[in-house]
Write an enzyme that holds these catalytic residues in place. Structure first.
Site, PDB file in Angstrom:
ATOM      1  N   ASP A 104      -5.360   1.650   1.406  1.00 47.03           N
ATOM      2  CA  ASP A 104      -4.562   0.424   1.332  1.00 47.03           C
ATOM      3  C   ASP A 104      -4.826  -0.466   2.547  1.00 47.03           C
ATOM      4  O   ASP A 104      -4.413  -1.627   2.574  1.00 47.03           O
ATOM      5  CB  ASP A 104      -3.052   0.770   1.304  1.00 47.03           C
ATOM      6  CG  ASP A 104      -2.457   0.615  -0.089  1.00 47.03           C
ATOM      7  OD1 ASP A 104      -3.059  -0.086  -0.924  1.00 47.03           O
ATOM      8  OD2 ASP A 104      -1.377   1.199  -0.332  1.00 47.03           O
ATOM      9  N   LYS A 132      -2.290   1.935 -11.277  1.00 42.28           N
ATOM     10  CA  LYS A 132      -3.334   2.406 -10.351  1.00 42.28           C
ATOM     11  C   LYS A 132      -3.935   3.721 -10.857  1.00 42.28           C
ATOM     12  O   LYS A 132      -5.152   3.906 -10.859  1.00 42.28           O
ATOM     13  CB  LYS A 132      -2.750   2.585  -8.939  1.00 42.28           C
ATOM     14  CG  LYS A 132      -2.446   1.245  -8.267  1.00 42.28           C
ATOM     15  CD  LYS A 132      -1.618   1.380  -6.997  1.00 42.28           C
ATOM     16  CE  LYS A 132      -1.161   0.021  -6.494  1.00 42.28           C
ATOM     17  NZ  LYS A 132      -0.267   0.078  -5.349  1.00 42.28           N
ATOM     18  N   GLN A 145       3.315   4.222  -2.110  1.00 45.26           N
ATOM     19  CA  GLN A 145       3.820   2.995  -2.738  1.00 45.26           C
ATOM     20  C   GLN A 145       5.051   2.480  -1.993  1.00 45.26           C
ATOM     21  O   GLN A 145       5.994   3.216  -1.742  1.00 45.26           O
ATOM     22  CB  GLN A 145       4.161   3.279  -4.212  1.00 45.26           C
ATOM     23  CG  GLN A 145       4.585   2.070  -5.008  1.00 45.26           C
ATOM     24  CD  GLN A 145       3.474   1.013  -5.145  1.00 45.26           C
ATOM     25  OE1 GLN A 145       2.323   1.331  -5.403  1.00 45.26           O
ATOM     26  NE2 GLN A 145       3.830  -0.251  -4.964  1.00 45.26           N
TER      27      GLN A 145
END
Ligand code: NAD
Length: 294
Positions: free
Chosen positions: A119, A52, A96
């Protein structure tokens, strides 16, 4: 059979984002900035976060990686999230997953400011997505919607069967495919571990989206002739013929299902690369105040 190539599509999206970043620079605007929090030393998580951050560089974004020890307390992690929430330089934040067992994912997710939740995991964004309001859509379902769109797959009036009801893939996918816009307007069946007669249901799918997390679970007998098949699964299996010692396979038995499908995503090179492209796109939307006005 149409091979839905997520690798080339994601490269195309990244180059569109990079172009927009170049324009922002020229206009003297603020460069989009994504922050990622990584807790512990889990190998897969490090790889995902690394990819990412690298993709941010590729499109010209700023990025910040905050690494915390496996032993970090919940309070310390919540404080790290709060600091990023308040930092005007940072547009998007991802934490994460998975997190260590002593930390509540719900508490941490809920702490992320919806405006920075690129997200699309916070209750606010999930709720807005469900209502069809402007929202950050979770990266994997968003990537699938974008693939269907860019490959011009007809969805209106079709029967879409989703296998798996996870919060990050199956559930949002079922909502997006039923919404009143393109891609969408499907009649959706969401199947899960308690579903009876799964093959009978999947055989009626015009569009089959598989997120079950079981290697090569979907076989040709489970698929209707001419269906569009989207494989979300990713599994590493040992393969001594590869330099790495492994290869990737999906939740779908690719060769036999591809012979029956009208369109299919491969693994690797299908849904996977689209996930990062969607995350970058959400970060661009955040930086430009396109979802929540700044
Ligand atoms: P998960 O493990 O959270 O969910 C699996 C789902 O499958 C559950 O909802 C369960 O009810 C359902 N299920 C289990 N057995 C079933 C059965 N016999 N019949 C019908 N349904 C059944 O999975 P997830 O997080 O949604 O991930 C699914 C797969 O996708 C995994 O392989 C994961 O690695 C992969 N994944 C890939 C990406 C990507 O970027 N490509 C992103 C997320 C997840």
């Amino acid at each position: 059979m149409l091979l839905i190539n997520g690798k080339t599509t994601s490269e195309q999206i990244k180059s569109e984002i990079a172009q927009r970043v170049a324009e922002i620079k020229k206009e003297g605007g603020k460069i989009p900035h994504l922050a990622a929090i990584l807790v512990g030393n889990d190998g897969a998580s490090q790889t995902y976060v690394g990819a990412k951050v690298k993709s941010c560089q590729q499109v010209g974004f700023e990025s910040t990686l905050v690494r915390l020890e496996e032993t970090v307390t919940e309070e310390e992690l919540l404080k790290a999230v709060a600091d990023i929430n308040e930092n005007p330089e940072i547009d998007g934040l991802i934490v994460q997953l998975p997190l260590p067992k002593h930390i509540s994912v719900e508490k941490v997710t809920n702490k992320i400011k919806p405006e920075k939740d690129v997200d699309g995991f916070t209750p606010s964004n999930v709720g807005r997505m469900t209502l069809g309001w402007p929202s950050y859509v979770a990266a994997t379902p968003y990537g699938i919607v974008e693939l269907l769109k860019r490959y011009d797959i007809e969805t209106s009036g079709k029967h879409c069967v989703v296998i798996g009801r996870s919060h990050i893939v199956g559930s949002p996918m079922s909502i997006l495919m039923a919404r009143n816009e393109y891609p969408g307007n499907c009649t959706v069946t969401l199947t899960h571990s308690r579903t009876k007669n799964l093959p009978e249901i999947t055989k009626t799918a015009d569009i089959l989206i598989v997120a079950i997390g079981k290697p090569e679970f979907v076989t040709a007998e489970m698929v209707k002739e001419g269906a569009t098949v989207i494989d979300v699964g990713i599994h590493r299996i040992a393969d001594e013929s590869k330099k790495s010692g492994f290869r990737l396979i999906g939740d779908v038995k690719f060769d036999e299902v591809a012979a029956k499908a009208s369109a299919i995503t491969p693994v690797p090179g299908g849904v996977g690369p689209m996930t990062i492209a969607s995350l970058l796109y959400n970060t661009l939307l955040a930086a430009e105040g396109k979802i929540y006005s700044k």
